[in-house]
Design an enzyme around this catalytic site. Sequence first.
Site, mmCIF file in Angstrom:
data_model
loop_
_atom_site.group_PDB
_atom_site.id
_atom_site.type_symbol
_atom_site.label_atom_id
_atom_site.label_comp_id
_atom_site.label_asym_id
_atom_site.label_seq_id
_atom_site.Cartn_x
_atom_site.Cartn_y
_atom_site.Cartn_z
ATOM 1 N N ASP A 104 -9.882 3.091 2.173
ATOM 2 C CA ASP A 104 -10.137 2.517 3.515
ATOM 3 C C ASP A 104 -11.059 3.194 4.413
ATOM 4 O OD1 ASP A 104 -8.932 -0.149 2.974
ATOM 5 O OD2 ASP A 104 -6.971 0.607 3.370
ATOM 6 N N LYS A 159 0.819 -1.430 0.045
ATOM 7 C CA LYS A 159 -0.133 0.092 -0.140
ATOM 8 C C LYS A 159 0.824 1.321 -0.097
ATOM 9 C CE LYS A 159 -4.122 -1.723 2.137
ATOM 10 N NZ LYS A 159 -5.132 -1.550 3.202
#
Length: 287
Positions: A112, A76
């Site tokens: 997220d 990420k």
Amino acid sequence: MGTNVRIDGHTKLAFLLGHPVAHSLSPVIHQAAFAATGINAAYLPWAVAPDRLAAAVQGLRAMENLLGANVTVPHKEAIVPLLDGLTPEGEALGAVNTLLPRDDKLVGDNTDGAGFLAALREDPGCETAGLIAVVLGAGGAARAVAMSLARAGARQIVLVNRSLDRGRLLAELVAVRYPACEVTVQALHSAWRVTELPEIRLLVNTTSVGLHSSDPPLFDYASLPAQIMVCDLIYNPLETALLRAARSRGCRVANGMGMLVHQGALAFERWMGKPAPVHAMRDAVGI
Ligand code: NDP
């Protein structure tokens, strides 16, 4: 759960880049979304070792029928310098979970935090404006949760992390971007107690503790007051020891499945430019 994929010359492709990826539910969730909306696309897990990430990104650039991609552990943050740009969300978090093909460019986004908030808002009792919340952890997921709570009007966030230094770094990040939100830092240890914070309404576990049944308790679970909501970002197992303890103390509880579905739904919306079939995506994972 089973969805027939019809592959032909027009099929668009989406990928999950991670290492490992075999455990992931994202292919099931996204394939269900394509089936529900009649989109001719396939979502494939792509196991990419860290030293092959740059090659994988080059591969994505060559793919004219690329719909988009998701990015998971451990890529990420590492993928950021390999991209052509970031959305404001990706920029704020310094981490990417969604890739958006824009003309000839690959732009990194992060769903997220918004996915966490969307899941939280499904609980009618959890109003974020003026909220006082505890966030356990200070890693990537904590960053998404703390930033999104601050953006949604939380009054105070108490970051409780094993490593105080990492907690302080995250506190600074949130405070710089959202000065109206007070952020304090405490050390996480097995004797830490929630009841020392009387006005708290929400506690979120963003640490990886609870993934294994042998994990020791993160803190003194007997200190959980009944009036708070307890969220665990872990979704496998569906009920961690923390959630079990919280439920038995009368707290409202939520596992990480709602966030998983909503971050996926938001990625779908970014790729397709239309609302995601959230119900079908939830059904696909049995929630
Ligand atoms: P990171 O590795 O970035 O952070 C891990 C965090 O866990 C750190 O705060 C670390 O503390 C803490 N930690 C690890 N081991 C211990 C321990 N033994 N005792 C106390 N604290 C510990 O991971 P991520 O933030 O990326 O992910 C964290 C969790 O969130 C994972 O379980 C992941 O599956 C879940 N997640 C779920 C999502 C969903 O959609 N439901 C989305 C994203 C993540 P320290 O800083 O001291 O090392």
